[in-house]
Design an enzyme around this catalytic site. Sequence first.
Site, PDB file in Angstrom:
ATOM      1  N   CYS A 174      -0.564  -6.782  -3.072  1.00 55.79           N
ATOM      2  CA  CYS A 174      -0.455  -5.386  -2.631  1.00 55.79           C
ATOM      3  C   CYS A 174      -1.808  -4.731  -2.935  1.00 55.79           C
ATOM      4  O   CYS A 174      -2.712  -5.378  -3.451  1.00 55.79           O
ATOM      5  CB  CYS A 174       0.723  -4.656  -3.268  1.00 55.79           C
ATOM      6  SG  CYS A 174       0.648  -4.396  -5.045  1.00 55.79           S
TER       7      CYS A 174
ATOM      8  N   CYS B 171      -0.674  -4.214   2.236  1.00 55.81           N
ATOM      9  CA  CYS B 171      -2.129  -4.203   2.105  1.00 55.81           C
ATOM     10  C   CYS B 171      -2.830  -4.213   3.459  1.00 55.81           C
ATOM     11  O   CYS B 171      -4.047  -4.148   3.515  1.00 55.81           O
ATOM     12  CB  CYS B 171      -2.629  -5.328   1.208  1.00 55.81           C
ATOM     13  SG  CYS B 171      -2.312  -6.968   1.787  1.00 55.81           S
TER      14      CYS B 171
ATOM     15  N   CYS C 280      -5.824  -7.729   3.619  1.00 49.62           N
ATOM     16  CA  CYS C 280      -5.399  -9.070   3.220  1.00 49.62           C
ATOM     17  C   CYS C 280      -5.921 -10.096   4.210  1.00 49.62           C
ATOM     18  O   CYS C 280      -5.570 -10.048   5.382  1.00 49.62           O
ATOM     19  CB  CYS C 280      -3.873  -9.148   3.170  1.00 49.62           C
ATOM     20  SG  CYS C 280      -3.160  -8.163   1.851  1.00 49.62           S
TER      21      CYS C 280
END
Length: 137
Positions: A13, A87, A91
């Site tokens: 996250c 995220c 990511c």
Amino acid sequence: MMSAAKPSVLFVCVHNAGRSQMAAGFLTHLAGDRVTVRSAGSAPADQVNPAVLEAMKEVGIDLSAETPKVLTDEAALASDYIITMGCGDACPVYPGKTYLDWVLTDPAGQGVEAVRPIRDEIERRIKGLIEEIDATG
């Protein structure tokens, strides 16, 4: 694609201070040493959210020794499952990994009362993940 070694899961996250810490805590607690567990954030906070620490302590999981960690290529490449939690484009995507995107409320700035339902939803998802890992392993 599972490796011959035990399966590994990376929870990601943004701040690695709430959702990913709770998920890692539950997976470690419920799966024991059957699974390698990692968590990281694209922009890690200075500490784990105090309301998250309190909510997890209520269910017998102590995260007080945990610290937010930065997401690295090495952690992602070493993981069979990469589970993202809000995220977005921060990511990276690596071929050959199993990706799951869990849409969960961000506990940042919330009190423990607001964190409890997030915690309970994460626990439910972790139990399902363990069943999936056990079925494929």
